[in-house]
Design a protein around this motif. Structure first.
Motif, PDB file in Angstrom:
ATOM      1  N   ALA A   1      -3.853   6.458   5.563  1.00 43.36           N
ATOM      2  CA  ALA A   1      -3.058   7.079   6.626  1.00 43.36           C
ATOM      3  C   ALA A   1      -3.409   8.553   6.796  1.00 43.36           C
ATOM      4  O   ALA A   1      -3.095   9.161   7.824  1.00 43.36           O
ATOM      5  N   GLN A   2      -4.062   9.126   5.791  1.00 42.87           N
ATOM      6  CA  GLN A   2      -4.431  10.536   5.859  1.00 42.87           C
ATOM      7  C   GLN A   2      -5.711  10.695   6.665  1.00 42.87           C
ATOM      8  O   GLN A   2      -6.670   9.926   6.508  1.00 42.87           O
ATOM      9  N   SER A   3      -5.736  11.700   7.499  1.00 34.55           N
ATOM     10  CA  SER A   3      -6.855  11.882   8.419  1.00 34.55           C
ATOM     11  C   SER A   3      -8.072  12.496   7.752  1.00 34.55           C
ATOM     12  O   SER A   3      -9.201  12.336   8.236  1.00 34.55           O
TER      13      SER A   3
ATOM     14  N   VAL B   1       2.765   6.023  -7.838  1.00 32.17           N
ATOM     15  CA  VAL B   1       3.105   5.024  -6.825  1.00 32.17           C
ATOM     16  C   VAL B   1       2.341   3.738  -7.137  1.00 32.17           C
ATOM     17  O   VAL B   1       1.370   3.737  -7.902  1.00 32.17           O
ATOM     18  N   THR B   2       2.760   2.649  -6.548  1.00 27.26           N
ATOM     19  CA  THR B   2       2.094   1.361  -6.759  1.00 27.26           C
ATOM     20  C   THR B   2       0.723   1.365  -6.081  1.00 27.26           C
ATOM     21  O   THR B   2       0.467   2.173  -5.175  1.00 27.26           O
ATOM     22  N   PRO B   3      -0.166   0.467  -6.466  1.00 27.49           N
ATOM     23  CA  PRO B   3      -1.474   0.388  -5.800  1.00 27.49           C
ATOM     24  C   PRO B   3      -1.350   0.181  -4.291  1.00 27.49           C
ATOM     25  O   PRO B   3      -2.107   0.799  -3.522  1.00 27.49           O
ATOM     26  N   GLU B   4      -0.413  -0.668  -3.876  1.00 26.86           N
ATOM     27  CA  GLU B   4      -0.231  -0.928  -2.437  1.00 26.86           C
ATOM     28  C   GLU B   4       0.195   0.333  -1.700  1.00 26.86           C
ATOM     29  O   GLU B   4      -0.346   0.661  -0.622  1.00 26.86           O
ATOM     30  N   GLU B   5       1.153   1.067  -2.293  1.00 25.37           N
ATOM     31  CA  GLU B   5       1.604   2.319  -1.665  1.00 25.37           C
ATOM     32  C   GLU B   5       0.473   3.338  -1.630  1.00 25.37           C
ATOM     33  O   GLU B   5       0.298   4.050  -0.632  1.00 25.37           O
ATOM     34  N   ALA B   6      -0.282   3.423  -2.706  1.00 21.79           N
ATOM     35  CA  ALA B   6      -1.355   4.401  -2.792  1.00 21.79           C
ATOM     36  C   ALA B   6      -2.416   4.156  -1.722  1.00 21.79           C
ATOM     37  O   ALA B   6      -2.850   5.086  -1.030  1.00 21.79           O
ATOM     38  N   VAL B   7      -2.832   2.919  -1.565  1.00 26.40           N
ATOM     39  CA  VAL B   7      -3.858   2.589  -0.567  1.00 26.40           C
ATOM     40  C   VAL B   7      -3.345   2.852   0.834  1.00 26.40           C
ATOM     41  O   VAL B   7      -4.062   3.409   1.687  1.00 26.40           O
ATOM     42  N   SER B   8      -2.112   2.483   1.096  1.00 30.41           N
ATOM     43  CA  SER B   8      -1.517   2.722   2.416  1.00 30.41           C
ATOM     44  C   SER B   8      -1.466   4.215   2.731  1.00 30.41           C
ATOM     45  O   SER B   8      -1.845   4.647   3.832  1.00 30.41           O
ATOM     46  N   GLN B   9      -1.015   5.016   1.767  1.00 28.23           N
ATOM     47  CA  GLN B   9      -0.935   6.462   1.979  1.00 28.23           C
ATOM     48  C   GLN B   9      -2.314   7.084   2.155  1.00 28.23           C
ATOM     49  O   GLN B   9      -2.508   7.976   2.995  1.00 28.23           O
ATOM     50  N   ALA B  10      -3.285   6.612   1.393  1.00 26.89           N
ATOM     51  CA  ALA B  10      -4.623   7.199   1.432  1.00 26.89           C
ATOM     52  C   ALA B  10      -5.276   7.026   2.796  1.00 26.89           C
ATOM     53  O   ALA B  10      -5.830   7.980   3.361  1.00 26.89           O
TER      54      ALA B  10
END
Length: 481
Positions: A290-292, A279-288
């Motif tokens: 968002a995880q609890s 995934v792109t850096p932006e997607e990766a940071v957003s997903q990370a």
């Protein structure tokens, strides 16, 4: 019986910025038996395995020069000539056999197949009949010349690499049996013409595990001495880059050829299964975030220090300047480290960090924070990868900037061991997000702590999209180019 042991080990990324000179090999350099035993006895390294097995087999080990450098750019022509000449001169020509410790993906400015050239020159010295054994990394690019010039080739079976000790033991034992006349090894090479990125070579699951399982089953067949599965190193633009299989049998070349081709066919039929989702850096940071639960590992494989990358890419750092929860990243930046040491512990740090090797790996990012720790950068591996091995990050500084913890290192050091962060007083479980400049080998450091993993695709010389690289020398056709 007397067995000589020597080696030059380097994984060369021909797309990486800069070159590798002779100074790159000075940190890992031993000459002679006393230095070799002092540095490696009791360690879980190839050299430690050779020492251990030599004692078990009651053979006299005669070490010459062994040297290695951190994966990096092309080895300079003059440095390569010096290294080859020095190491060959150190070989005890009165020995009954020679064991050579190499990587398999070493490239010099004037020599695309450095291992093959080294072996050719060794044969000129020791003659055509003296048994030669060789250990190789799983990421070696194996050429036909290498296979023809040695009697025994044994490659690692694991990625992350945690079996180099055992494979060196295996290589020495097969070499001793050859000297004693108990076996007559012959070898066959098969190349499926596939370039696989390191993230697709994890040996505990998926397509690579299936290949390994098939190889292990073959090794149980009568007459089979060793089956080496090499995933290859796609970041070396050389004719023989890519996956390869070497089957060694006891005098049965037809069997070796048949088994090697069977593995090659298996790989070709499953070539698309060696791919990994990025995934792109932006997607990766957003997903990370968002995880609890963390740590969430963001693998920045494009800046994989263990693959020769500069270790100063800022594509992820730019998105972590003001993180919502504790985050950790390591950046190699000599200038920033020098500034932190000048300021001293507790001082205010304000400096542009990273992005100084080239434009491909991003631009410098302004960081303001506090110098928490200063360190000389030396530590010893405590995890399963090369346990007991000495590592050197150079002068090191820990900077705290809000919830971002930044480790600045003077030298490139891959995150192969927990000591990478433990040595500077940090603990992985204290962070929600950890950026690992690695493809797979980070697991030997952070694997036990990771709650989830996100593979990031950003620009870099270890990119997961090989079509972004300008190959000139690799033999084509080759998948996926």
């Amino acid at each position: 019986m007397k067995i000589a042991v020597v080696g030059i080990l380097h994984e060369t990324n021909t797309f990486a910025p800069g070159t590798t000179g002779i100074q790159g090999f000075t940190g890992e350099y031993t000459s002679g038996k006393d230095a070799f035993y002092e540095r490696y006895e009791g360690t879980r390294t190839s050299m430690g395995g050779v020492i251990s097995k030599s004692r078990e087999l009651d053979v006299d080990l005669v070490p010459g020069i062994y040297t290695s450098a951190t994966p990096s750019g092309m080895v300079e022509a003059e440095a390569m000539e010096t290294l080859i000449n020095d190491v060959l001169t150190s070989v005890d020509v009165s020995a009954d056999a020679v064991l050579v410790i190499m990587h398999g993906a070493m490239v010099a400015e004037n020599i695309p197949d450095a291992e093959g050239e080294f072996l050719k020159r060794m044969r000129e010295i020791v003659g055509p009949k003296l048994p030669i054994g060789m250990t190789l990394d799983l990421h070696g690019n194996i050429s036909r010349r290498m296979v023809e010039l040695v009697d025994i080739i044994v490659g690692y079976d694991t990625y992350p690499h945690v079996d180099m000790f055992e494979r060196a033991e295996e290589a020495l034992e097969l070499l001793v049996r050859t000297v004693r006349g108990e076996i007559r090894p012959v070898r066959a090479l098969a190349q499926p013409r596939m370039l696989v990125v390191p993230q697709g070579m994890l040996t505990v699951e998926g397509a690579m595990k299936e290949l390994m399982d098939e190889a292990f089953a073959m090794e149980k067949e009568s007459g089979v001495l060793n089956v080496t599965v090499a995933g290859g190193f796609p970041y070396s633009d050389v004719p023989d880059a890519g996956m390869a299989f070497v089957v060694t049998t006891d005098g049965d070349l037809t069997l070796a050829e048949r088994l090697a081709e069977r593995l090659s066919m298996h790989a070709r039929q499953n070539k698309e299964r060696f791919t990994v989702r990025f995934v792109t850096p932006e997607e990766a940071v957003s997903q990370a975030y968002a995880q609890s639960e963390g740590p969430v590992i963001l693998t920045e494989g494009s800046d994989n220090v263990g693959g020769g990358a500069p270790g100063d890419a800022t594509h992820l750092l730019a998105l972590l300047v003001d993180p919502p929860s504790p985050s950790l990243i390591v950046i190699r930046d000599q200038e920033a480290v020098a500034e932190a040491h000048r300021i001293g512990i507790g001082g205010v740090f304000e400096c542009e960090v990273g992005g100084k090797s080239d434009k491909l790996h991003g631009n410098p990012i302004g960081i303001k924070g506090r110098v928490r720790t200063l360190f000389d950068g030396f530590y010893t591996h405590i995890g399963p990868y090369m346990t007991g091995h000495h590592a050197d990050m150079g002068r090191t500084a820990v900077i705290e900037s809000g919830k971002l913890t930044l480790i600045l290192t003077e030298k490139r050091q891959a995150p192969w061991d927990l000591g990478h962060v433990r040595s500077v007083g940090l603990w992985p479980a204290d962070f929600h997000v950890i950026v690992a400049k690695s493809a797979i080998a980070w697991q030997t450091a952070f694997g036990p702590f990771a709650k989830s993993v996100i593979h990031v695709e950003s620009p870099g010389c270890c990119t997961s999209n090989l079509k972004h690289l300008s190959y000139q020398l690799v033999m084509k056709p080759v998948y996926p180019l």
